[in-house]
Scaffold this motif. Structure first.
Motif, PDB file in Angstrom:
ATOM      1  N   LEU A   1      -0.441  11.418  13.463  1.00  0.00           N
ATOM      2  CA  LEU A   1       0.732  10.966  12.725  1.00  0.00           C
ATOM      3  C   LEU A   1       0.350  10.391  11.363  1.00  0.00           C
ATOM      4  N   VAL A   2      -0.776   9.675  11.307  1.00  0.00           N
ATOM      5  CA  VAL A   2      -1.239   9.139  10.020  1.00  0.00           C
ATOM      6  C   VAL A   2      -1.518  10.275   9.053  1.00  0.00           C
ATOM      7  N   THR A   3      -2.201  11.304   9.530  1.00  0.00           N
ATOM      8  CA  THR A   3      -2.512  12.452   8.669  1.00  0.00           C
ATOM      9  C   THR A   3      -1.241  13.138   8.192  1.00  0.00           C
ATOM     10  N   CYS A   4      -0.303  13.348   9.110  1.00  0.00           N
ATOM     11  CA  CYS A   4       0.959  13.991   8.727  1.00  0.00           C
ATOM     12  C   CYS A   4       1.732  13.134   7.736  1.00  0.00           C
ATOM     13  N   ALA A   5       1.697  11.810   7.940  1.00  0.00           N
ATOM     14  CA  ALA A   5       2.430  10.911   7.046  1.00  0.00           C
ATOM     15  C   ALA A   5       1.871  10.974   5.632  1.00  0.00           C
ATOM     16  N   LEU A   6       0.560  10.838   5.520  1.00  0.00           N
ATOM     17  CA  LEU A   6      -0.050  10.769   4.194  1.00  0.00           C
ATOM     18  C   LEU A   6      -0.070  12.139   3.514  1.00  0.00           C
ATOM     19  N   ALA A   7      -0.274  13.198   4.286  1.00  0.00           N
ATOM     20  CA  ALA A   7      -0.304  14.534   3.683  1.00  0.00           C
ATOM     21  C   ALA A   7       1.095  15.069   3.413  1.00  0.00           C
ATOM     22  N   GLY A   8       2.058  14.614   4.210  1.00  0.00           N
ATOM     23  CA  GLY A   8       3.408  15.140   4.046  1.00  0.00           C
ATOM     24  C   GLY A   8       4.144  14.577   2.854  1.00  0.00           C
ATOM     25  N   GLN A   9       3.798  13.356   2.426  1.00  0.00           N
ATOM     26  CA  GLN A   9       4.548  12.738   1.344  1.00  0.00           C
ATOM     27  C   GLN A   9       4.464  13.511   0.027  1.00  0.00           C
ATOM     28  N   PRO A  10       3.273  13.914  -0.449  1.00  0.00           N
ATOM     29  CA  PRO A  10       3.254  14.677  -1.706  1.00  0.00           C
ATOM     30  C   PRO A  10       4.015  15.993  -1.604  1.00  0.00           C
ATOM     31  N   VAL A  11       4.008  16.593  -0.420  1.00  0.00           N
ATOM     32  CA  VAL A  11       4.749  17.845  -0.239  1.00  0.00           C
ATOM     33  C   VAL A  11       6.242  17.610  -0.396  1.00  0.00           C
ATOM     34  N   LEU A  12       6.755  16.551   0.265  1.00  0.00           N
ATOM     35  CA  LEU A  12       8.195  16.296   0.192  1.00  0.00           C
ATOM     36  C   LEU A  12       8.610  15.760  -1.170  1.00  0.00           C
ATOM     37  N   VAL A  13       7.737  14.988  -1.825  1.00  0.00           N
ATOM     38  CA  VAL A  13       8.054  14.539  -3.183  1.00  0.00           C
ATOM     39  C   VAL A  13       8.237  15.753  -4.090  1.00  0.00           C
ATOM     40  N   ALA A  14       7.329  16.713  -3.968  1.00  0.00           N
ATOM     41  CA  ALA A  14       7.396  17.898  -4.831  1.00  0.00           C
ATOM     42  C   ALA A  14       8.569  18.796  -4.467  1.00  0.00           C
ATOM     43  N   VAL A  15       8.756  19.040  -3.167  1.00  0.00           N
ATOM     44  CA  VAL A  15       9.766  19.996  -2.747  1.00  0.00           C
ATOM     45  C   VAL A  15      11.175  19.416  -2.836  1.00  0.00           C
ATOM     46  N   LEU A  16      11.342  18.165  -2.340  1.00  0.00           N
ATOM     47  CA  LEU A  16      12.676  17.579  -2.307  1.00  0.00           C
ATOM     48  C   LEU A  16      13.067  16.933  -3.629  1.00  0.00           C
ATOM     49  N   GLY A  73       0.813  -1.211   0.000  1.00  0.00           N
ATOM     50  CA  GLY A  73       0.000   0.000   0.000  1.00  0.00           C
ATOM     51  C   GLY A  73       0.845   1.258   0.000  1.00  0.00           C
ATOM     52  N   GLY A  74       1.900   1.243   0.802  1.00  0.00           N
ATOM     53  CA  GLY A  74       2.793   2.398   0.826  1.00  0.00           C
ATOM     54  C   GLY A  74       3.477   2.638  -0.497  1.00  0.00           C
ATOM     55  N   ARG A  75       3.869   1.555  -1.177  1.00  0.00           N
ATOM     56  CA  ARG A  75       4.550   1.712  -2.455  1.00  0.00           C
ATOM     57  C   ARG A  75       3.581   2.189  -3.547  1.00  0.00           C
ATOM     58  N   VAL A  76       2.333   1.761  -3.460  1.00  0.00           N
ATOM     59  CA  VAL A  76       1.332   2.252  -4.423  1.00  0.00           C
ATOM     60  C   VAL A  76       1.136   3.753  -4.243  1.00  0.00           C
ATOM     61  N   VAL A  77       1.032   4.180  -2.985  1.00  0.00           N
ATOM     62  CA  VAL A  77       0.857   5.604  -2.718  1.00  0.00           C
ATOM     63  C   VAL A  77       2.067   6.398  -3.193  1.00  0.00           C
ATOM     64  N   SER A  78       3.263   5.918  -2.851  1.00  0.00           N
ATOM     65  CA  SER A  78       4.476   6.639  -3.250  1.00  0.00           C
ATOM     66  C   SER A  78       4.621   6.697  -4.768  1.00  0.00           C
ATOM     67  N   THR A  79       4.361   5.572  -5.430  1.00  0.00           N
ATOM     68  CA  THR A  79       4.461   5.540  -6.887  1.00  0.00           C
ATOM     69  C   THR A  79       3.465   6.503  -7.517  1.00  0.00           C
ATOM     70  N   SER A  80       2.278   6.600  -6.934  1.00  0.00           N
ATOM     71  CA  SER A  80       1.262   7.506  -7.465  1.00  0.00           C
ATOM     72  C   SER A  80       1.732   8.951  -7.384  1.00  0.00           C
ATOM     73  N   TRP A  81       2.294   9.327  -6.246  1.00  0.00           N
ATOM     74  CA  TRP A  81       2.769  10.706  -6.116  1.00  0.00           C
ATOM     75  C   TRP A  81       3.953  10.977  -7.039  1.00  0.00           C
ATOM     76  N   LEU A  82       4.866  10.025  -7.144  1.00  0.00           N
ATOM     77  CA  LEU A  82       5.998  10.211  -8.055  1.00  0.00           C
ATOM     78  C   LEU A  82       5.521  10.313  -9.502  1.00  0.00           C
ATOM     79  N   ALA A  83       4.518   9.507  -9.857  1.00  0.00           N
ATOM     80  CA  ALA A  83       3.988   9.555 -11.225  1.00  0.00           C
ATOM     81  C   ALA A  83       3.291  10.875 -11.507  1.00  0.00           C
ATOM     82  N   LEU A  84       2.624  11.441 -10.503  1.00  0.00           N
ATOM     83  CA  LEU A  84       1.952  12.729 -10.693  1.00  0.00           C
ATOM     84  C   LEU A  84       2.957  13.860 -10.875  1.00  0.00           C
ATOM     85  N   VAL A  85       4.083  13.749 -10.157  1.00  0.00           N
ATOM     86  CA  VAL A  85       5.099  14.804 -10.248  1.00  0.00           C
ATOM     87  C   VAL A  85       5.964  14.637 -11.493  1.00  0.00           C
TER      88      VAL A  85
END
Length: 409
Positions: free
Chosen positions: A388-403, A34-46
């Motif tokens: 922590l769940v909210t910060c984890a899921l909401a923070g990932q797209p921010v860090l993918v984009a910024v970092l 599940g985590g890899r699907v979410v991460s891949t989705s954000w990377l694909a969007l960026v």
């Protein structure tokens, strides 16, 4: 008709019932996937922005395909090492100072990729993320075991969730050495917990040639051994009865070998390049854009950086962190994780503070502290868990984009 909140609560319970009915290994795999699907989705969007938004030094050459996107930034140096090894002559800038080069990156990850590419015919762009994925899954299992043995099943699963789905979890599937280093580190801590010193030594040495920071492992071993000796003396027990001489000899040997491995890379770099400061000068070349060209003094980088950018207030923030972090580590709830985890968390944080700058890559450097996510103080209270769940899921797209998109994680 049930109300919307009750329907949501009922659906949440059904999901939790299904998850908790699975074998533990299946739950970890499910969370990991599940985590890899979410991460891949954000990377694909960026990814479509890569050709326009990423700096020129993020991806070398004209190939901006998605796999090349996953091996950007530091991944390019790992590719260079995998294909061509390390330079025997250090590159210099226009002022004659050592420029950024491959000696800043340790060999275990790129050489593992080379082994896979030679034997399978895969390209670097395929092999690097696959190895990172596999090592990340292993790290998740080892993290679960490390936390479960001390804090229980629920805390271990929450730690795995925050580790695999947190803001920086996208780094577990790109061409970086993080996954391999985390798997080796968690494995070494488990070996230390069970006093399997031969396995500890092998994993600690491998970690020392994967990412900087592995010296925290022998430091943890040394403190644990010293504490055991002190407690035995205070209890008026014969030292050799509670700490047999053969075990003490194995501890000393394991620590010495791991320390030698942790200090070996600068010596190797100096020997190959003929320049005694080859490794240090290479590392310092990344500091220039942040604090200018300075002399390296251990324990000073955080003060230098915060003073430069934030003034006195920045220095006070660092002092506050130096006080608050040890206090939190010594709280009863944190100590539930066991002395090995707590001592390693202190030793590794000391390494990060002593030799690195606080910059965009700092959160990545702190990923080995993931066992702390299992602290009962963080996971026992529902409001804290969901925060922590909210910060984890909401923070990932921010860090993918910024970092990942704008500049280097």
């Amino acid at each position: 008709m049930p109300s919307a909140p009750s329907s949501i609560a009922s659906g949440r319970r059904r999901v939790l019932d299904v998850v908790t009915s699975l074998p533990v290994w299946a739950t970890i795999v499910l969370v990991w996937v599940g985590g890899r699907v979410v991460s891949t989705s954000w990377l694909a969007l960026v990814y479509p922005l890569a050709g326009r938004a990423m700096p020129d030094n993020a991806i070398w050459g004209n190939d901006h395909g998605f796999l090349r996107f996953l091996t950007a930034w530091d991944g390019q140096y790992y590719e260079q090492i995998s294909l061509h090894g390390y330079p025997t002559t250090l590159p210099l800038d226009s002022a004659g100072h050592v420029a950024q080069n491959a000696w800043a990156f340790l060999p275990a990850f790129p050489f593992a990729i080379r082994f896979v590419t030679v034997w399978t015919g895969m390209t670097f762009e395929v092999a690097a993320p696959l190895i990172a994925l596999a090592a990340g899954l292993v790290a998740a299992f080892l993290l679960h075991r490390l936390v479960r043995d001390r804090a229980g099943e629920a805390a271990a699963l929450w730690a795995v969730f925050f580790f695999t789905c947190g803001p920086l979890s996208f780094l577990l599937q790109v061409g970086y050495a993080e996954s391999m280093f985390l798997a080796l580190t968690f494995g070494a801590l488990l070996a230390l917990e069970h006093r399997r010193y031969g396995l500890l030594t092998a994993l600690g040495v491998a970690a020392a040639f994967t990412r900087p920071g592995a010296l925290a492992i022998p430091l943890t071993l040394g403190v644990i051994a010293l504490v055991r000796l002190v407690r035995l003396r205070r209890s008026d027990e014969r030292v050799l009865d509670g700490f047999p001489l053969h075990e003490l000899a194995r501890v000393v040997a394991a620590g010495a070998v791991m320390v030698a491995a942790g200090l070996a890379w600068p010596v190797i770099a100096a020997h190959v390049t003929g320049r005694p400061d080859a490794y240090l000068a290479t590392e310092m070349s990344w500091w220039v854009n942040f604090i200018g060209r300075v002399q390296f003094v251990p324990l000073s980088p955080w003060f230098l950086t915060t003073a430069k950018w934030l003034g006195v207030g920045g220095v006070l923030i660092v002092i506050g962190l130096l006080v608050a972090y040890p206090v939190w580590l010594t709280r009863r709830s944190t100590r539930t994780l066991g002395s090995t985890t707590v001592l390693f968390a202190g030793a590794y944080a000391l390494y990060v503070f002593a030799v690195s700058l606080p910059m965009a890559s700092t959160p990545r450097l702190l990923m080995p502290l993931a066992p702390l996510f299992g602290s009962p103080e963080l996971v026992a209270k529902p409001w804290m868990r969901w925060t922590l769940v909210t910060c984890a899921l909401a923070g990932q797209p921010v860090l993918v984009a910024v970092l990942w998109l704008l500049g280097p994680p």
